[in-house]
Design a protein around this motif. Structure first.
Motif: not given
Length: 121
Positions: A12, A15, A48, A52, A55, A108
């Motif tokens: 991922l 983010v 939050r 993520f 998922k 991020s």
């Protein structure tokens, strides 16, 4: 001599959460079984970030199904390794008194997860 490994990965990238905050949630699910990790993320306080990561774990299970075609209840699948690295940093200016500007850094994260089947004893 070929050694067969049952490892699947998912990542991922980008983010919008600082790596420090992400690592605090990731430490909760490291080396846990996949179903326990999903339960922990469902009831985690940091909604939050956990959204993520949840998922990402679902994507990881999907990768496992595609690669090995056989999927049991998920009892023996566990998170072998999970890494959080820093991604790009957005730099913004915030106006402060006397015509100056202070820099705001919006960090991020990149997350990399490996799933493995627990060896039978």
């Amino acid at each position: 001599m070929k050694q067969e490994t049952n490892i699947v990965s998912a990542s991922l990238n980008g983010v919008r959460c600082s790596p420090r905050k992400m690592r605090s949630v990731v430490d909760l699910i490291r080396n846990k079984e996949i179903q326990k990790a999903l339960d922990i993320l469902t009831y985690s306080g940091k909604k939050r970030i956990s959204f993520f990561l949840k998922k990402l774990l679902i994507s990881l299970l999907s990768n496992w199904k595609q690669k090995y075609e056989e999927f049991s209840s998920g009892e023996e699948l566990y998170i072998k390794e999970i890494k959080v690295n820093q991604g790009k940093t957005l730099k913004r200016l915030r106006p402060v008194p006397q015509g100056r500007g202070h820099r705001i850094r919006k960090k991020s994260s990149h997350v990399l997860v490996f799933l493995e089947k627990r060896k039978e004893m």
